[in-house]
Scaffold this motif. Structure first.
Motif, PDB file in Angstrom:
ATOM      1  N   VAL A  15       0.851  -1.188   0.000  1.00 40.31           N
ATOM      2  CA  VAL A  15       0.000   0.000   0.000  1.00 40.31           C
ATOM      3  C   VAL A  15       0.888   1.240   0.000  1.00 40.31           C
ATOM      4  CG1 VAL A  15      -1.714   1.352   1.258  1.00 40.31           C
ATOM      5  CG2 VAL A  15      -1.915  -1.137   1.164  1.00 40.31           C
ATOM      6  N   ALA A  16       0.678   2.118  -0.977  1.00 38.94           N
ATOM      7  CA  ALA A  16       1.404   3.380  -1.046  1.00 38.94           C
ATOM      8  C   ALA A  16       0.453   4.503  -0.670  1.00 38.94           C
ATOM      9  CB  ALA A  16       1.962   3.598  -2.453  1.00 38.94           C
ATOM     10  N   GLY A  17       0.764   5.196   0.419  1.00 39.06           N
ATOM     11  CA  GLY A  17      -0.046   6.328   0.861  1.00 39.06           C
ATOM     12  C   GLY A  17       0.464   7.606   0.200  1.00 39.06           C
ATOM     13  N   THR A  18      -0.326   8.187  -0.703  1.00 43.49           N
ATOM     14  CA  THR A  18       0.143   9.328  -1.496  1.00 43.49           C
ATOM     15  C   THR A  18      -0.048  10.665  -0.776  1.00 43.49           C
ATOM     16  OG1 THR A  18      -2.001   9.545  -2.587  1.00 43.49           O
ATOM     17  CG2 THR A  18      -0.386   8.089  -3.614  1.00 43.49           C
ATOM     18  N   LYS A  19       0.496  11.725  -1.413  1.00 48.29           N
ATOM     19  CA  LYS A  19       0.378  13.112  -0.940  1.00 48.29           C
ATOM     20  C   LYS A  19       0.953  13.302   0.467  1.00 48.29           C
ATOM     21  CE  LYS A  19      -3.742  13.839  -3.793  1.00 48.29           C
ATOM     22  NZ  LYS A  19      -3.016  14.442  -4.904  1.00 48.29           N
ATOM     23  N   SER A  20       2.050  12.611   0.750  1.00 50.76           N
ATOM     24  CA  SER A  20       2.666  12.726   2.077  1.00 50.76           C
ATOM     25  C   SER A  20       3.245  14.115   2.323  1.00 50.76           C
ATOM     26  CB  SER A  20       3.770  11.667   2.248  1.00 50.76           C
ATOM     27  OG  SER A  20       4.830  11.893   1.327  1.00 50.76           O
ATOM     28  N   ASP A  21       3.406  14.926   1.264  1.00 51.15           N
ATOM     29  CA  ASP A  21       3.955  16.281   1.411  1.00 51.15           C
ATOM     30  C   ASP A  21       2.915  17.301   1.876  1.00 51.15           C
ATOM     31  OD1 ASP A  21       2.964  15.669  -1.338  1.00 51.15           O
ATOM     32  OD2 ASP A  21       3.145  17.838  -1.557  1.00 51.15           O
ATOM     33  N   ILE A  22       1.630  16.896   1.859  1.00 50.91           N
ATOM     34  CA  ILE A  22       0.562  17.829   2.218  1.00 50.91           C
ATOM     35  C   ILE A  22       0.293  17.779   3.717  1.00 50.91           C
ATOM     36  CG2 ILE A  22      -1.878  18.403   1.878  1.00 50.91           C
ATOM     37  CD1 ILE A  22      -1.673  17.304  -0.922  1.00 50.91           C
ATOM     38  N   ALA A  23       0.290  18.954   4.337  1.00 51.49           N
ATOM     39  CA  ALA A  23       0.017  19.027   5.771  1.00 51.49           C
ATOM     40  C   ALA A  23      -1.391  18.525   6.064  1.00 51.49           C
ATOM     41  CB  ALA A  23       0.159  20.482   6.243  1.00 51.49           C
ATOM     42  N   THR A  57       7.363  15.681  -4.357  1.00 48.48           N
ATOM     43  CA  THR A  57       8.718  15.844  -3.811  1.00 48.48           C
ATOM     44  C   THR A  57       9.616  14.645  -4.069  1.00 48.48           C
ATOM     45  OG1 THR A  57       8.129  14.895  -1.644  1.00 48.48           O
ATOM     46  CG2 THR A  57       7.734  17.263  -1.972  1.00 48.48           C
ATOM     47  N   GLY A  58       9.004  13.510  -4.430  1.00 50.00           N
ATOM     48  CA  GLY A  58       9.794  12.295  -4.632  1.00 50.00           C
ATOM     49  C   GLY A  58      10.034  11.520  -3.359  1.00 50.00           C
ATOM     50  N   ASN A  59       9.526  12.021  -2.255  1.00 50.82           N
ATOM     51  CA  ASN A  59       9.715  11.360  -0.961  1.00 50.82           C
ATOM     52  C   ASN A  59       9.083   9.968  -0.960  1.00 50.82           C
ATOM     53  OD1 ASN A  59      10.296  11.242   1.963  1.00 50.82           O
ATOM     54  ND2 ASN A  59       8.068  11.341   2.172  1.00 50.82           N
ATOM     55  N   GLY A  60       9.842   8.966  -0.558  1.00 47.83           N
ATOM     56  CA  GLY A  60       9.341   7.611  -0.406  1.00 47.83           C
ATOM     57  C   GLY A  60       9.319   6.781  -1.687  1.00 47.83           C
ATOM     58  N   ILE A  61       9.611   7.393  -2.835  1.00 51.21           N
ATOM     59  CA  ILE A  61       9.533   6.657  -4.100  1.00 51.21           C
ATOM     60  C   ILE A  61      10.570   5.536  -4.148  1.00 51.21           C
ATOM     61  CG2 ILE A  61       9.734   6.794  -6.614  1.00 51.21           C
ATOM     62  CD1 ILE A  61       7.217   8.102  -5.495  1.00 51.21           C
ATOM     63  N   GLN A  62      11.805   5.838  -3.764  1.00 52.14           N
ATOM     64  CA  GLN A  62      12.845   4.812  -3.780  1.00 52.14           C
ATOM     65  C   GLN A  62      12.523   3.695  -2.791  1.00 52.14           C
ATOM     66  OE1 GLN A  62      15.465   4.606  -6.013  1.00 52.14           O
ATOM     67  NE2 GLN A  62      15.500   2.542  -5.127  1.00 52.14           N
ATOM     68  N   GLU A  63      12.006   4.078  -1.616  1.00 53.63           N
ATOM     69  CA  GLU A  63      11.621   3.069  -0.625  1.00 53.63           C
ATOM     70  C   GLU A  63      10.515   2.163  -1.170  1.00 53.63           C
ATOM     71  OE1 GLU A  63      12.067   6.195  -0.124  1.00 53.63           O
ATOM     72  OE2 GLU A  63      13.222   6.570   1.718  1.00 53.63           O
TER      73      GLU A  63
END
Length: 369
Positions: A15-23, A57-63
């Motif tokens: 499961v990939a939780g998207t929009k992690s950059d949004i407060a 932001t690309g955060n978490g993509i590699q993980e």
């Protein structure tokens, strides 16, 4: 629905939780919602991995990529380039290069020059592009590719093999323009065009109840779409597909409502607004001023108050605001000449079919769904 398919097939998933950059986006809340659907995560009594990601932001993509590789290794998901082709269409459409499909290869390989089939749609592979848009000669298991060379646009979800095969029969939500006579009074017909099959499928699957698709397809809106829409009083909606200037002009002449959207949510919202307003649109009002006989029928002498009244229009006869009956404008005459329509302030005579017992002072409303 997707979760049920995955669980029933016992397919390992992440499961990939998207929009992690949004407060304000709370991954714990998302986990809690999915746990109510029977998805149990690592560290919470289950074995399903959860990765927070942000496309912006690309955060978490590699993980996420690392986790997918790990899960596939643990499940021993492997493909052999020497095996028969097994691939699935995840996107399809039409562009300047022709009919295209983006596929993911599960087994075997796809080479330029080969003949393959997306169910019963044939493709002579003229070109292959990898996920970076680079032209390649071959695609191996585990990789996506854009294929050029299909004879028509294949459906999303179609399996790719070396021989033609029939898809499983599923009930279509598209009725066709000739099924208009079967529509209920509270149903609204629409024709939908999209720039790719994936978007079209998603839109049709998301339509509100009472919205009936009588025509659909991938590509630009055509003159045939406008004529069909006029025949059935249907709306024509485009998602990202361009609307040529000549088609817009034709739609204006034929009084067909055409609209273009770039966000699926806005298209669905528009249809919900149409439903709230009701299915009937008033095209014109006319007041009955006189009554006289003609060939054993009564002719209503009228004056248009607003809008237009056209030959063949569906009409509602009202008296003091109450509906007396429904009929049709079988013939319209202005003075002694037969005319196709009349506009504001014009006086005319109309023969109704079926004949109604109208009176001077009654109102005729031209209506359309």
């Amino acid at each position: 629905e997707a979760l049920e398919i995955i669980k029933n097939a016992k397919i390992p998933f992440v499961v990939a939780g998207t929009k992690s950059d949004i407060a304000g986006v709370n991954s714990e809340s998302l986990k809690g919602q999915l746990e109510k659907e029977g998805v149990f995560f690592e560290g919470r009594g289950g074995d399903v991995p959860f990765i927070s990601v942000s496309a912006k932001t690309g955060n978490g993509i590699q993980e996420l990529m690392d986790m997918l590789i790990l899960v596939s290794d643990v499940a021993e998901l492997k493909g052999d380039p020497k095996n028969d082709i097994e691939a699935v269409v995840i996107e399809s459409g039409k562009d300047k290069m022709g009919h295209t499909a983006t596929v993911v290869v599960r087994n075997g390989s796809i080479k330029v020059g080969e003949t393959i089939f997306a169910e019963d749609v044939e493709a002579k592979v003229r070109a292959l592009f990898d996920d970076k848009g680079t032209s390649v000669r071959e695609i191996l298991p585990g990789n996506p590719a854009k294929i050029i060379g299909f004879s028509e646009v294949p459906t999303v979800g179609a399996s790719i093999t070396e021989k033609p095969h029939r898809p499983e029969e599923v009930e279509s939500k598209v009725r066709g323009i000739f099924d208009l006579r079967r529509l209920k009074d509270d149903e609204i017909p629409v024709i939908i065009k999209a720039d790719n099959a994936g978007s079209l499928e998603a839109i049709i699957a998301s339509l509100p109840p009472k919205i009936v698709v009588v025509g659909s397809g991938v590509g630009e809106i055509t003159s045939s779409d406008i004529i069909d829409a006029k025949t059935g009083n249907a709306y024509v909606l485009s998602f990202e597909s361009k609307i040529p200037a000549d088609i817009l002009k034709l739609a204006e002449v034929e009084k067909v409502k055409v609209e273009r959207f770039q966000i699926i949510y806005e298209l669905i919202q528009k249809l919900e607004e149409i439903l709230k307003k009701g299915t009937v649109q008033i095209k014109g009002h006319a007041e009955v001023l006189a009554s006289f006989p003609f060939n054993n029928k009564k002719v209503a002498g009228c004056k248009v108050l607003d809008g237009r009244i056209s030959k063949g229009d569906a009409l509602v006869l009202q008296r003091s605001g109450k509906e007396i009956g429904k009929t049709k404008a079988a013939s319209i005459r202005k003075q002694k000449s037969e005319v196709s329509s009349v506009g504001p302030s014009e006086e005319f005579g109309v023969i109704l079919d079926p004949q109604l017992d109208f009176q001077i002072g009654d109102m005729l409303l031209s209506v359309a769904k």
